[in-house]
Design a protein around this motif. Sequence first.
Motif, PDB file in Angstrom:
ATOM      1  N   ARG A  77      71.713 -38.224   8.598  1.00 15.35           N
ATOM      2  CA  ARG A  77      70.953 -37.306   9.469  1.00 15.35           C
ATOM      3  C   ARG A  77      71.764 -36.080   9.906  1.00 15.35           C
ATOM      4  NH1 ARG A  77      67.759 -41.740  13.298  1.00 15.35           N
ATOM      5  NH2 ARG A  77      66.477 -42.590  11.633  1.00 15.35           N
ATOM      6  N   PRO A  78      72.279 -35.310   8.959  1.00 21.58           N
ATOM      7  CA  PRO A  78      73.019 -34.099   9.366  1.00 21.58           C
ATOM      8  C   PRO A  78      72.091 -33.136  10.108  1.00 21.58           C
ATOM      9  CG  PRO A  78      72.692 -34.167   6.976  1.00 21.58           C
ATOM     10  CD  PRO A  78      72.204 -35.468   7.503  1.00 21.58           C
ATOM     11  N   LYS A  79      72.482 -32.769  11.307  1.00 27.94           N
ATOM     12  CA  LYS A  79      71.604 -31.991  12.190  1.00 27.94           C
ATOM     13  C   LYS A  79      71.386 -30.569  11.710  1.00 27.94           C
ATOM     14  CE  LYS A  79      72.622 -34.573  16.375  1.00 27.94           C
ATOM     15  NZ  LYS A  79      73.180 -34.544  17.731  1.00 27.94           N
ATOM     16  N   ASN A  80      72.264 -30.127  10.834  1.00 36.21           N
ATOM     17  CA  ASN A  80      72.218 -28.724  10.412  1.00 36.21           C
ATOM     18  C   ASN A  80      71.579 -28.539   9.039  1.00 36.21           C
ATOM     19  OD1 ASN A  80      74.437 -30.164   9.383  1.00 36.21           O
ATOM     20  ND2 ASN A  80      75.590 -28.308   8.975  1.00 36.21           N
ATOM     21  N   LEU A  81      70.878 -29.548   8.552  1.00 34.55           N
ATOM     22  CA  LEU A  81      70.306 -29.463   7.202  1.00 34.55           C
ATOM     23  C   LEU A  81      68.776 -29.459   7.255  1.00 34.55           C
ATOM     24  CD1 LEU A  81      70.645 -29.553   4.091  1.00 34.55           C
ATOM     25  CD2 LEU A  81      70.713 -32.050   4.275  1.00 34.55           C
ATOM     26  N   VAL A  82      68.203 -28.522   6.523  1.00 34.92           N
ATOM     27  CA  VAL A  82      66.747 -28.467   6.349  1.00 34.92           C
ATOM     28  C   VAL A  82      66.449 -28.508   4.848  1.00 34.92           C
ATOM     29  CG1 VAL A  82      64.614 -27.169   6.774  1.00 34.92           C
ATOM     30  CG2 VAL A  82      66.506 -27.030   8.411  1.00 34.92           C
ATOM     31  N   VAL A  83      65.595 -29.430   4.449  1.00 29.66           N
ATOM     32  CA  VAL A  83      65.200 -29.524   3.041  1.00 29.66           C
ATOM     33  C   VAL A  83      63.735 -29.106   2.930  1.00 29.66           C
ATOM     34  CG1 VAL A  83      64.939 -31.045   1.041  1.00 29.66           C
ATOM     35  CG2 VAL A  83      66.806 -31.433   2.672  1.00 29.66           C
ATOM     36  N   TYR A  84      63.478 -28.071   2.134  1.00 31.72           N
ATOM     37  CA  TYR A  84      62.098 -27.674   1.831  1.00 31.72           C
ATOM     38  C   TYR A  84      61.785 -28.129   0.402  1.00 31.72           C
ATOM     39  CZ  TYR A  84      62.275 -24.504   5.856  1.00 31.72           C
ATOM     40  OH  TYR A  84      62.387 -23.978   7.130  1.00 31.72           O
ATOM     41  N   VAL A  85      60.737 -28.902   0.264  1.00 34.28           N
ATOM     42  CA  VAL A  85      60.323 -29.357  -1.060  1.00 34.28           C
ATOM     43  C   VAL A  85      59.004 -28.675  -1.409  1.00 34.28           C
ATOM     44  CG1 VAL A  85      59.803 -31.332  -2.530  1.00 34.28           C
ATOM     45  CG2 VAL A  85      61.348 -31.615  -0.571  1.00 34.28           C
ATOM     46  N   PHE A  86      59.031 -27.797  -2.385  1.00 36.06           N
ATOM     47  CA  PHE A  86      57.807 -27.123  -2.808  1.00 36.06           C
ATOM     48  C   PHE A  86      57.141 -27.980  -3.884  1.00 36.06           C
ATOM     49  CE2 PHE A  86      60.473 -23.922  -0.873  1.00 36.06           C
ATOM     50  CZ  PHE A  86      59.579 -23.437   0.074  1.00 36.06           C
ATOM     51  N   ASP A  87      56.109 -28.671  -3.444  1.00 41.96           N
ATOM     52  CA  ASP A  87      55.494 -29.738  -4.233  1.00 41.96           C
ATOM     53  C   ASP A  87      54.188 -29.231  -4.854  1.00 41.96           C
ATOM     54  OD1 ASP A  87      54.343 -32.019  -5.235  1.00 41.96           O
ATOM     55  OD2 ASP A  87      54.216 -33.078  -3.314  1.00 41.96           O
ATOM     56  N   ASN A  88      54.280 -28.829  -6.132  1.00 45.96           N
ATOM     57  CA  ASN A  88      53.072 -28.343  -6.815  1.00 45.96           C
ATOM     58  C   ASN A  88      52.418 -29.430  -7.670  1.00 45.96           C
ATOM     59  OD1 ASN A  88      54.742 -28.497  -9.037  1.00 45.96           O
ATOM     60  ND2 ASN A  88      54.931 -26.294  -9.341  1.00 45.96           N
ATOM     61  N   GLU A  89      52.993 -30.620  -7.592  1.00 46.17           N
ATOM     62  CA  GLU A  89      52.401 -31.820  -8.208  1.00 46.17           C
ATOM     63  C   GLU A  89      52.376 -31.788  -9.737  1.00 46.17           C
ATOM     64  OE1 GLU A  89      48.628 -32.642  -6.338  1.00 46.17           O
ATOM     65  OE2 GLU A  89      49.573 -33.011  -4.390  1.00 46.17           O
ATOM     66  N   VAL A  90      53.125 -30.838 -10.315  1.00 45.00           N
ATOM     67  CA  VAL A  90      53.192 -30.793 -11.789  1.00 45.00           C
ATOM     68  C   VAL A  90      54.617 -30.439 -12.228  1.00 45.00           C
ATOM     69  CG1 VAL A  90      50.786 -30.151 -12.222  1.00 45.00           C
ATOM     70  CG2 VAL A  90      52.478 -28.356 -11.812  1.00 45.00           C
ATOM     71  N   TYR A  91      54.935 -30.818 -13.455  1.00 45.52           N
ATOM     72  CA  TYR A  91      56.188 -30.366 -14.069  1.00 45.52           C
ATOM     73  C   TYR A  91      55.940 -28.987 -14.656  1.00 45.52           C
ATOM     74  CZ  TYR A  91      58.089 -35.057 -13.479  1.00 45.52           C
ATOM     75  OH  TYR A  91      58.547 -36.227 -12.939  1.00 45.52           O
ATOM     76  N   SER A  92      55.910 -28.007 -13.760  1.00 45.91           N
ATOM     77  CA  SER A  92      55.516 -26.666 -14.155  1.00 45.91           C
ATOM     78  C   SER A  92      56.493 -26.050 -15.156  1.00 45.91           C
ATOM     79  CB  SER A  92      55.420 -25.791 -12.899  1.00 45.91           C
ATOM     80  OG  SER A  92      54.865 -24.554 -13.181  1.00 45.91           O
ATOM     81  N   GLY A  93      57.764 -26.320 -14.952  1.00 50.21           N
ATOM     82  CA  GLY A  93      58.778 -25.732 -15.816  1.00 50.21           C
ATOM     83  C   GLY A  93      58.682 -26.197 -17.257  1.00 50.21           C
TER      84      GLY A  93
END
Lengths: 200, 168
Positions: A87-103
């Motif tokens: 639980r590092p207090k200084n970390l924010v994780v944003y997960v951009f979830d488009n539900e596909v293997y777009s790449g």
Amino acid sequence: MIRHECLELLAARMTDQLVVTSQSGQRIEWAHLSKHEGNLLVGMMGCAVGVATGLALALPHRKVIALESDGSVLLSLFNLPTLGNLRPKNLVVYVFDNEVYSGSRISYPTATSGNTDLEAMAKGAGIVNAVTIRNVEQFKKDGLAALERSELSFIVCKVEESLLHREIPRPDTDLAENKYTFVRYLERTEEKRIPFIGRG
Amino acid sequence: MQDQLAKRLVQSFKDAGVDFVTYLPETRLSQIIPLIRDDPDMELVAASSEQEAVTIAAGATLGGKQAAVYMENTGIFVSSYGLLTVGKQLGVPILLIIGFLGGVPDQRNSFLYATIGKHTIPVLQGMGIDYMQFDDTTNLEGRVKDAVRGANALRGPFALLFAGEFSE
């Protein structure tokens, strides 16, 4: 909501945060939106959260942001229990979830398009402040608020698949060049020497 | 491994500048874990996978730590992706402290680990990762310092394989 809208809002808030990106269209979009020296454009799937966690532990007074995708997080689910306990207090994780293997260019579905809920998985792993965001207004409120909190945040952003990044020039920065710019920026702003940087 | 040897080993890491260790424990060197945990000058981080341990150590290195990963040699296979991408391609020094199971000098070798042991060094060589093997304590401190200096100079992972006396 598309990923680029969220990244634009994030880019406007950047000051001295450290941002680690994984490999996906968001890496290209972020590099286009932000030229900050604190960006580390890690070009590998499944590595950004780990690298960001190490940075957050090494520099507990600096805000560290990981920009991730659903495919990349699914590739590195071992990060969740580790984060849930550290639980590092200084970390924010944003997960951009488009539900596909777009790449992959065939955009076949990922597990999150079916029964898999990343927010629930994060909470089950011990990450208390995990949330799913489904529209821009909610991102403006809950997504950006994570930047101000002194608490580990895991923000799952449900986004429509967007191919905007294919119209944007790819970053012209070499991996090594980006790394040295990043660590020199840290040396300058932290007023400390990074041990592995040679002194010739 | 004898307790005294564990203390000497941890001291050699400290003397070489190591101040951040991620890990998944194994059987041969596990006595080093409580010593690192209790050392105020070293930060110990438990990981859920050796692949994760490598990426966390890489981030800590970029943030100014002299980071190491402690793992069983089976972890080399698990973490090979991270070692190649974040370690080699991005060029981040990481000391790998490895319990070398299944090799000829492993004093507790058995059929359970022999295949893993046989392929460990060829896989490291295949990835272009430099390594040193330790079967006894001859010049332990000097060689550990050499390895850390080598990792920093080469900007990449450097593996220390512990067997022989360390596996008793």
